[in-house]
Structure formats: structure tokens, C-alpha cells
Motif scaffolding. Structure first.
Motif, short mmCIF file in Angstrom:
data_model
loop_
_atom_site.label_atom_id
_atom_site.label_comp_id
_atom_site.label_asym_id
_atom_site.label_seq_id
_atom_site.Cartn_x
_atom_site.Cartn_y
_atom_site.Cartn_z
N LYS A 130 0.81 -1.22 0.00
CA LYS A 130 0.00 0.00 0.00
C LYS A 130 0.85 1.27 0.00
N GLY A 131 2.11 1.15 0.34
CA GLY A 131 2.99 2.31 0.39
C GLY A 131 4.41 1.88 0.70
N TYR A 132 5.27 2.86 0.90
CA TYR A 132 6.69 2.58 1.00
C TYR A 132 7.33 3.29 2.19
N LEU A 160 -2.55 7.34 4.97
CA LEU A 160 -2.09 8.23 3.91
C LEU A 160 -2.56 7.81 2.53
N GLN A 161 -2.65 6.51 2.31
CA GLN A 161 -3.00 6.06 0.96
C GLN A 161 -4.44 6.40 0.59
N GLU A 162 -5.25 6.74 1.58
CA GLU A 162 -6.60 7.19 1.30
C GLU A 162 -6.63 8.69 0.95
N GLN A 163 -5.51 9.38 1.18
CA GLN A 163 -5.47 10.83 0.97
C GLN A 163 -4.81 11.23 -0.35
N LYS A 181 -1.14 8.45 -5.55
CA LYS A 181 0.02 7.58 -5.66
C LYS A 181 0.33 6.93 -4.32
N PRO A 182 0.99 5.78 -4.33
CA PRO A 182 1.38 5.14 -3.06
C PRO A 182 2.23 6.10 -2.22
N PRO A 183 1.89 6.31 -0.97
CA PRO A 183 2.66 7.24 -0.14
C PRO A 183 4.05 6.70 0.19
N LEU A 184 4.97 7.63 0.31
CA LEU A 184 6.34 7.30 0.68
C LEU A 184 6.67 7.99 2.00
#
Length: 544
Positions: free
Chosen positions: A4-6, A332-335, A338-341
Motif C-alpha cells: 500500500k505504500g513505502y 495516507l494512501q486514502e489521501q 500515488k502510493p505514499p512514501l
């Protein structure tokens, strides 16, 4: 598990250039020896072991040019081996002294065995651990960055110094590691508008700023969890404040746990002077690395260190860190599209020097994020850009990661006196570089050494030390020494009376960047200039 993110770990390895061939042993060289023993060799040991196990991890490691120069210096390599031998002997003495002590004897043995293991690792790589890092970069586990040549605080240097500082760093990096750096750690994360144009020219695509810089971005506040493209293919990444607090905060951060080792109790101070004196670098007491107590509590009372207790806390803290990142990414990924970092930049020496268990904590994190069981995957700024783009367009104001997000640490009443001298020397260096566009022989040697002395005087470490009040005398002496040598050399050039003996002595004492090219200070320098002359052009020189 679906990603979902990094999370991106960025470590900055740096020390000021400390090398004193004029004496057989020098106290400040121990900064380098201790950093190797406590940080850089433990990191290397971990990274090589994880690679051998087939773990698919990745992180960014910024190696400052002064650190790289010292790591590849034959004199310091030889002195470091002697230092290790001395510390191993101290370990054996400690094992005898603590024999029968259930608390301290196992710790003395632990320290001695670690020293012997790291000595073997160091020799296995021919005393060139930069070669190990090069190998790890080639296998895709490390993304290696550089910094400015002598870790100069670039916003307080004139723009005429930006290109020499950055190009010299890039050229040294390519020579040592065989590859061009993709990114740069701007010293003190200090950004000045316009520097991205030079970074672009030198092939540097990314750097890190404090989160406050993104909050003050324009035309609108920038998202902390994706890069911001500043133009020319250069993107800035923001430091995540939450992961900074978890590791840095002196009250709530992990390193302050009572079961971790106490930094401020060392046998160099606790035991009789006559016993520890043979293992010190000078007449004054100093740390030896043999520390037998845990933090215990907020008071002066300390209990013996228990490594198994510390290991338990490493496991619980690394579990907590991963859990927090998964929750953070889930939110964060709902906001964003792109995938959040989440990017976590740290000074490397926090892990191992100030926080003894730090390298083990980082190993535990790499294992947890690379095991395929987390919704958060490891990445690097370079890989994120390649996969998700350079980010939206935006602009940044001046910022640092110092106190209050600006530059008070590096210019204040304790150190502001240095800048008028540095700026005057910068003007003279530019004037001479333009007066001698293609110098040869001793004039070229002198111009290159003048550039070295100026760069060494520009190190941000000296202003920082003056502000923090630690080894102020040493920082002051170093600043004045480099400036005095600079003016002695440049005057000899102007007067046409270069003292080759004195020049050779300066080259012997400060040999950093053997391939340095003074012409980088020439604002009109073109690499294809073919004329050669030791006669100055009609360019105004700075007189003082």
C-alpha cells in the motif's frame, strides 16, 4: 501481501576531515576510529550478512566526501588497525580484571569478541570497506549518495563555491565507487533556491529537506509523502516528522529506553587513570567504548547492562516501528492517488555511537520490512522516482534541518566571525581561477592546494562545533589554519614566488581530493580550453 505504500531509510555518513600526519597519534582522529568501530563496520557486517541470506532489502546511504577520503587513506587505515589492536588488548585486560564478575565479565568478553570480528571484516576487504559498499550498490541493496565536497553549508557560501563543492564530490564518488551518485545529501539538509540548477547539471536527481520546507512550499503547501519536482529533473523529498520523533526525541524516542546501554558511563572515566592511560590518545581521560551500565533511569544510579534485555527491546521497538508505518500508510494512501512514501533520514552515527543498539535495530527493521508480510515495502528515492515519477511541480524557500528549521546553528555570535574571512577567500579563489584559466606546473599545484584549503575551511562542522561548545579550540584552530594556508599560497602566486617546500608540506598534510581542479572556480571555465599558461590574464585580484 499487497503493498500500500513505502518506507525509505536514508542514512547520512559523515565526519569532518581529520588527518594529522605530523604526529603519531592525534586525539581527534579517534572520532573516525570510533565511528568505524561503532557504526560503519557494524552496518557493513549487517548488510553483507543480509545479502548472503538472500534478503531483498534496499536503503540509501550517503557517504560524505571527507568520510570517503578518510576511509581510503592508507595512513588512517594503518592507524586504525593499530587502534583496534590497542582496544583488543584493553578487552583482554578487562577480561582478566572482571574475571568472576557475573555482570561485567560477559560484557568485557562481548566487547573483545566484537573488536576481533570487526578487525577481521576490515582486513577481509583489504581495509577498504568502501569496496564492500560498492559491491552492495552493484547488487542493488544500497543506493549510494554523495554530499558536498567538505560538507560546506552551501546557503552561507557564495554561489561561486557551489560548483566546486558539488562537482568535486561527484568526481570523487565516481572514482571511489565506480558509479555516479543519483542523489545528494545537502549538508545539514540546507537548501537554497537555485541550487537545483547546479544539481541538475551534475546529474543529481534528488535530495532531502526538512518537513518544514514542504509546509512552506509555494505556490502551495507540498505533500510530505511524495517528492516535489523543482525543475530540471531534480526532486526534493521531505523528512517524515513522526519517524524522526520515534528515533530522535530524547524523551520519547526508542534510544532512551532504560534497558539500552548508557552512553555516559565508560571505564575511561570510571577506572583509575594509570590503568586506562595506555589506551588513551592523549593525557586527558576519554571514552574507550567499554561501557558496562544500562540507562536504568533518569538519575545518576545505573545498573549493569544486560544485552539480552536490550535485544528484547530491539524486537519490541522494531515491531512497534513497523506497526506504526503500516497504520500511517493505511491512512495516507486514502489521501493521495500515488502510493505514499514515508522517508526517514538520519545521521548514521546515531546508530551505534550514541545509540549502541542502533545497528541491531536497523537490522531488525530491514528484516521486518523485507519479509513479505508487511503492507509497507522498502524503497529508495531513486526507485520511487523511477516507478512513480518526480512528483508535482513546486518551489521551496531556504531551510535546514537545524534548530527551528533555519540557519541559526551555523551563523550566530559563536561563529559568525568566520564568514567574512570565508567570503573574502572565495572572491580571491575565483579571481585567481579566472586569471589562470590553464595553469601548469607549480602554479597549478598551488592553485589546487589553495582550493583544498578553502574547501576545508568551509566545512560546516567547524561552525557547528563552535555553536555546541564541544571541541571549540580544535574547530577554531582548523578554520584559521586552512585560511592562513590559503592566503599564504595565494599571495605567493600573485607575487610569483611560490615556495615549493611550503607547498609540498601543505599537500602532505592536507591531501584530500588529489584530482581536485581549481578551474571549477572559474565562472567561464570550459573543459575543452586548450591553451596553457602560467601567466595571469588581466583579471582583477582581491587584495587584502
Amino acid at each position: 501481501m499487497k503493498v500500500k505504500g513505502y518506507w525509505a531509510l536514508v542514512l547520512h555518513g559523515h565526519l569532518p576531515y581529520v588527518r594529522h600526519p605530523e604526529l603519531p597519534e592525534y586525539l581527534e582522529e579517534r572520532w573516525f576510529f570510533e565511528a568505524l568501530t561503532e557504526c560503519y563496520l557494524p552496518f557493513t557486517d549487517t548488510w553483507l550478512r543480509l545479502r548472503a541470506e538472500g534478503l531483498s532489502y534496499r536503503l540509501t546511504f550517503s557517504v560524505s566526501p571527507p568520510l570517503a577520503a578518510m576511509l581510503t587513506d592508507a595512513l588512517l587505515q594503518d592507524r586504525y588497525l593499530r587502534y583496534l589492536d590497542k582496544m583488543i588488548l584493553l578487552g583482554k585486560e578487562e577480561e582478566q580484571r572482571t574475571e568472576g564478575d557475573d555482570d561485567f565479565a560477559p560484557l568485557a568478553k562481548m566487547y573483545r569478541e566484537k573488536l576481533e570480528r570487526f578487525r577481521q571484516l576490515y582486513q577481509d576487504w583489504g581495509c577498504q570497506i568502501t569496496e564492500a559498499w560498492r559491491s552492495l550498490a552493484q547488487s542493488g541493496h544500497l543506493d549510494l549518495w554523495t554530499s558536498s565536497a567538505t560538507h560546506a553549508f552551501l546557503p552561507y557560501a557564495s554561489e561561486a563555491s557551489w560548483r566546486p563543492q558539488i562537482r568535486t564530490a561527484v568526481e570523487q564518488h565516481k572514482k571511489i565507487f565506480g558509479i555516479a551518485p543519483h542523489g545528494i545529501w545537502l549538508p545539514e539538509c540546507a537548501y537554497q533556491p537555485g541550487i537545483e540548477r547546479l544539481l541538475s547539471q551534475e546529474g543529481l536527481k534528488c535530495f532531502v529537506v526538512d518537513h518544514g520546507a514542504f509546509q512552506r512550499a509555494y505556490p502551495e503547501e507540498a505533500n510530505l509523502y511524495e517528492p516535489l519536482h523543482l525543475g530540471g529533473g531534480v526532486s526534493a523529498f521531505a523528512r517524515d516528522p513522526e519517524t524522526s520523533r520515534q528515533v530522535w526525541d530524547k524523551n520519547s524516542g526508542y534510544p532512551g529506553d532504560y534497558d539500552y546501554r548508557e552512553f555516559y558511563r565508560d571505564i575511561g572515566y570510571d577506572l583509575p587513570y594509570d590503568y586506562v592511560a595506555p589506551f588513551l590518545a592523549g593525557p586527558d581521560r576519554a571514552d574507550t567504548g567499554f561501557k558496562y551500565y544500562r540507562i536504568t533511569g533518569s538519575g545518576d544510579h545505573k545498573e549493569p547492562y544486560k544485552p539480552d534485555w536490550a535485544t528484547s527491546k530491539i524486537n519490541s521497538h522494531s515491531d512497534n516501528f513497523r506497526f506504526n508505518r503500516e497504520v500511517q500508510i493505511e491512512f495516507l494512501q486514502e489521501q493521495q492517488n500515488k502510493p505514499p512514501l514515508v522517508l526517514s533520514p538520519y545521521d548514521a552515527e546515531l546508530f551505534g555511537h550514541w545509540w549502541y543498539e542502533g545497528p541491531e535495530f536497523l537490522e531488525a527493521l530491514l528484516r521486518r520490512f523485507a519479509d513479505g508480510q508487511s503492507s509497507v515495502s522498502l524503497t529508495t528515492p531513486r526507485r520511487y522516482i523511477e516507478e512513480h515519477g518526480q512528483g508535482p511541480e513546486g518551489r521551496l524557500h531556504f531551510s535546514t534541518w537545524g534548530e527551528e528549521g533555519f540557519g541559526k546553528v551555523w551563523v550566530n555570535p559563536t561563529n559568525d566571525w568566520i564568514y567574512r574571512h570565508l567570503h573574502q577567500a572565495e572572491k580571491e579563489m575565483v579571481a585567481l581561477a579566472e586569471a589562470y584559466p590553464q595553469a601548469q606546473g607549480d602554479v597549478k599545484r598551488a592553485l589546487n592546494q589553495a582550493a583544498r584549503e578553502l574547501m576545508l575551511a568551509q566545512s560546516s562542522d567547524w561552525a557547528f562545533i563552535m555553536y555546541t561548545g564541544t571541541t571549540v579550540d580544535y574547530a577554531t584552530v582548523r578554520t584559521k589554519e586552512h585560511l592562513e594556508l590559503f592566503w599564504k599560497i595565494t599571495r605567493s602566486i600573485r607575487e610569483g614566488s611560490i615556495n615549493v617546500i611550503e607547498l609540498s608540506k601543505a599537500e602532505w598534510k592536507h591531501p584530500i581530493f588529489p584530482d581536485l581542479d581549481y578551474r571549477y572556480y572559474n565562472r567561464t571555465y570550459k573543459e575543452n580550453i586548450s591553451s596553457h599558461s602560467d601567466k595571469p590574464r588581466q583579471v582583477a585580484l582581491t587584495l587584502i
